[in-house]
Design a protein around this motif. Sequence first.
Motif, mmCIF file in Angstrom:
data_model
loop_
_atom_site.group_PDB
_atom_site.id
_atom_site.type_symbol
_atom_site.label_atom_id
_atom_site.label_comp_id
_atom_site.label_asym_id
_atom_site.label_seq_id
_atom_site.Cartn_x
_atom_site.Cartn_y
_atom_site.Cartn_z
ATOM 1 N N SER A 21 7.156 65.856 52.413
ATOM 2 C CA SER A 21 6.605 64.734 51.690
ATOM 3 C C SER A 21 5.878 65.172 50.716
ATOM 4 O O SER A 21 5.460 64.801 49.809
ATOM 5 C CB SER A 21 5.801 64.501 53.089
ATOM 6 O OG SER A 21 6.736 63.943 54.108
ATOM 7 N N THR A 22 5.486 66.648 50.846
ATOM 8 C CA THR A 22 4.695 67.092 50.068
ATOM 9 C C THR A 22 5.623 67.254 48.672
ATOM 10 O O THR A 22 4.956 66.658 47.670
ATOM 11 C CB THR A 22 4.732 68.643 49.730
ATOM 12 O OG1 THR A 22 4.558 68.841 51.175
ATOM 13 C CG2 THR A 22 4.107 69.831 48.538
ATOM 14 N N ILE A 23 6.971 67.417 47.920
ATOM 15 C CA ILE A 23 7.828 66.704 47.082
ATOM 16 C C ILE A 23 7.339 65.534 46.771
ATOM 17 O O ILE A 23 7.276 65.257 45.817
ATOM 18 C CB ILE A 23 9.156 67.202 47.497
ATOM 19 C CG1 ILE A 23 9.722 69.074 47.349
ATOM 20 C CG2 ILE A 23 10.301 66.715 45.926
ATOM 21 C CD1 ILE A 23 10.958 68.924 48.187
ATOM 22 N N LEU A 24 7.207 64.829 47.628
ATOM 23 C CA LEU A 24 7.367 63.334 47.508
ATOM 24 C C LEU A 24 6.098 62.993 46.650
ATOM 25 O O LEU A 24 6.091 61.917 45.927
ATOM 26 C CB LEU A 24 7.534 62.530 49.143
ATOM 27 C CG LEU A 24 6.971 60.984 48.589
ATOM 28 C CD1 LEU A 24 8.704 60.267 47.981
ATOM 29 C CD2 LEU A 24 7.202 60.560 50.004
ATOM 30 N N LEU A 25 5.179 63.699 47.142
ATOM 31 C CA LEU A 25 4.049 63.394 47.017
ATOM 32 C C LEU A 25 3.193 63.952 44.885
ATOM 33 O O LEU A 25 2.862 63.172 44.084
ATOM 34 C CB LEU A 25 2.525 62.949 47.652
ATOM 35 C CG LEU A 25 1.099 61.922 46.655
ATOM 36 C CD1 LEU A 25 1.638 61.250 47.278
ATOM 37 C CD2 LEU A 25 -0.103 62.899 47.647
ATOM 38 N N PHE A 26 3.750 65.030 45.086
ATOM 39 C CA PHE A 26 3.573 65.999 43.756
ATOM 40 C C PHE A 26 4.686 64.969 43.140
ATOM 41 O O PHE A 26 3.927 65.209 41.632
ATOM 42 C CB PHE A 26 4.708 66.689 44.383
ATOM 43 C CG PHE A 26 4.103 68.102 42.876
ATOM 44 C CD1 PHE A 26 3.203 68.441 42.734
ATOM 45 C CD2 PHE A 26 4.582 68.101 41.992
ATOM 46 C CE1 PHE A 26 2.741 69.694 42.485
ATOM 47 C CE2 PHE A 26 4.699 69.490 40.723
ATOM 48 C CZ PHE A 26 3.206 69.999 40.929
ATOM 49 N N VAL A 27 6.049 64.368 43.141
ATOM 50 C CA VAL A 27 6.740 63.831 42.408
ATOM 51 C C VAL A 27 6.409 62.359 41.549
ATOM 52 O O VAL A 27 5.662 61.993 40.343
ATOM 53 C CB VAL A 27 7.739 63.840 42.455
ATOM 54 C CG1 VAL A 27 8.787 63.185 41.365
ATOM 55 C CG2 VAL A 27 8.229 64.992 42.109
ATOM 56 N N ILE A 28 5.312 61.877 42.786
ATOM 57 C CA ILE A 28 4.593 60.299 42.631
ATOM 58 C C ILE A 28 3.132 60.543 41.664
ATOM 59 O O ILE A 28 3.422 59.935 40.060
ATOM 60 C CB ILE A 28 4.063 59.716 44.260
ATOM 61 C CG1 ILE A 28 6.081 58.771 44.406
ATOM 62 C CG2 ILE A 28 3.172 58.622 43.773
ATOM 63 C CD1 ILE A 28 5.897 58.634 45.819
ATOM 64 N N PHE A 29 2.648 62.013 41.818
ATOM 65 C CA PHE A 29 1.694 61.926 41.083
ATOM 66 C C PHE A 29 1.818 62.233 39.922
ATOM 67 O O PHE A 29 1.254 61.498 38.806
ATOM 68 C CB PHE A 29 0.386 62.962 41.867
ATOM 69 C CG PHE A 29 -0.272 62.039 42.872
ATOM 70 C CD1 PHE A 29 -0.484 60.837 43.144
ATOM 71 C CD2 PHE A 29 -1.168 62.722 43.516
ATOM 72 C CE1 PHE A 29 -1.409 60.409 43.708
ATOM 73 C CE2 PHE A 29 -2.273 62.203 44.015
ATOM 74 C CZ PHE A 29 -2.058 61.416 44.305
ATOM 75 N N ALA A 30 2.838 63.007 39.390
ATOM 76 C CA ALA A 30 3.622 62.852 38.090
ATOM 77 C C ALA A 30 3.812 61.965 37.494
ATOM 78 O O ALA A 30 4.312 61.683 36.505
ATOM 79 C CB ALA A 30 4.723 64.244 37.967
ATOM 80 N N LEU A 31 4.598 60.769 38.154
ATOM 81 C CA LEU A 31 5.188 59.751 37.308
ATOM 82 C C LEU A 31 4.076 58.355 37.045
ATOM 83 O O LEU A 31 4.184 58.167 35.993
ATOM 84 C CB LEU A 31 6.542 59.450 38.416
ATOM 85 C CG LEU A 31 7.833 59.953 38.610
ATOM 86 C CD1 LEU A 31 8.233 59.706 39.825
ATOM 87 C CD2 LEU A 31 8.119 60.021 37.595
ATOM 88 N N LYS A 32 2.973 58.844 37.628
ATOM 89 C CA LYS A 32 2.012 57.796 37.794
ATOM 90 C C LYS A 32 0.980 58.681 36.740
ATOM 91 O O LYS A 32 0.120 57.892 36.568
ATOM 92 C CB LYS A 32 0.981 57.399 38.731
ATOM 93 C CG LYS A 32 2.217 56.767 39.889
ATOM 94 C CD LYS A 32 2.444 56.041 39.081
ATOM 95 C CE LYS A 32 1.958 54.644 39.234
ATOM 96 N NZ LYS A 32 2.271 53.116 38.491
ATOM 97 N N ASP A 33 0.710 59.836 36.275
ATOM 98 C CA ASP A 33 0.410 60.448 35.307
ATOM 99 C C ASP A 33 -0.102 59.999 33.937
ATOM 100 O O ASP A 33 1.125 60.602 33.251
ATOM 101 C CB ASP A 33 0.208 62.622 35.582
ATOM 102 C CG ASP A 33 -0.578 62.680 34.664
ATOM 103 O OD1 ASP A 33 -1.532 62.438 34.535
ATOM 104 O OD2 ASP A 33 -0.988 63.739 35.001
ATOM 105 N N SER A 34 -0.789 59.552 33.531
ATOM 106 C CA SER A 34 -0.977 58.835 32.060
ATOM 107 C C SER A 34 -0.789 59.682 30.915
ATOM 108 O O SER A 34 -0.519 59.867 30.553
ATOM 109 C CB SER A 34 -1.313 57.599 31.890
ATOM 110 O OG SER A 34 -3.053 58.109 31.394
#
Length: 409
Positions: free
Chosen positions: A252-265
């Motif tokens: 779950s930690t990896i999941l949100l860490f990468v999601i935030f990276a993908l959404k970081d403009s």
Amino acid sequence: MASAIDNAPSQNRAVDSVSIAHSRNHDASALQQRRTSAEHNGEMHNPRLTKDQADHIEHLQHIRSRIGLNQNAPVVDEHNIIMAKDQLMLSRIRYVLREPLAEFFGTFIMVLFGDGSVAQVLLSKGETTAPGGNGFGQYQSISWGWGLGVMLGIYVAGDSGGYLNPAITFANCFYRKLPWRRFPIYFLAQFLGGFVGAGVVYANYVSAIDNVEGKGIRTVPPSKTATAAIFCTYPQPFLPKASQFFSEFIASTILLFVIFALKDSSNPGAMGKSGAGNTFPLALFFLIFGLGACFGWETGYAINLARDFGPRLMSYAVGYGHEVWSAGGYYFWIPMVAPFLGCMFGGFLYDLCIYTGPESPLNSTNFDLDRYMEAFKTGRRGGMERAGGMREGGKEMINGGKERDQGEV
């Protein structure tokens, strides 16, 4: 799945009277603000709408705000005008509940593909008629199924943000200022989507389940013929509680860490100024596939309460028995709790070390406590009104506004 798109009891009769008067004044003020804003944006008095039609849209916006949504539904203006003119019951329901319905069906699609892939692999094991002579699928087929399910679910739920996961919704409320008032109705929609999706998979594969287990027999792991793992996750029998928890927590930690990276403009690695943009669902496909391929074996990588608890409850309802709760040393609570803690930790790590945007409380004065205090005060003032709105919203929607204010305190 992770777009950052929006949301004391009285002591005596005298205090009650003051509270009621205050809430009515607050409602009147809020209604006037909405009316002024709508007039400014041209949403009311549209030359193509009559006054009754404009009032109809305003009434539906009022209901949306009372159940925790942005008063303006994500609807194309031209479609808005058609809906206002027709005033069909279906149109009213769809307008008011557009985002929750999107979350419901996005989660529904995700579970259809995910649980469906598990069912095909598990139930066809040993089938000699399959290519290769040993069933219609391997473990990686499950990673493919869940990855595709998440990707397609995000496409379906684009209007709501495509969260599909209560833990990710919660983390976006905390770290990206998604309004907290949206969390309850999104949570409910995601849970129901997982429950119904698992039910459809069960209905589709019930004959195959009977073929494997025996008609009317339903078992859970570690039974050799168990089929309960089609619907929800069960840990490997050798895992202690700490390992069960850590497996779900780290995924779950990896999941949100990468999601935030993908959404970081602001992150060039996120594919430009708009983040991953239209490729975000595809990127999530690879993320979910990777989590399944690398961290899926020990506990089944639930990483999502809606994907695990909803289908688990469904499996209990269709006859798998109390063992769905007791298996793995009462493992069922770990996929409910660990994803929330893991996603919160993943978001904390990303914002602490990489993110520079003003939305994060880590980049705000006093860790954004002022915003939470104001939200708490607003919640106390408006809680009774929102509760009344939830009770009466359905009646208002059906009656087309004849009982518009009966739910107010």
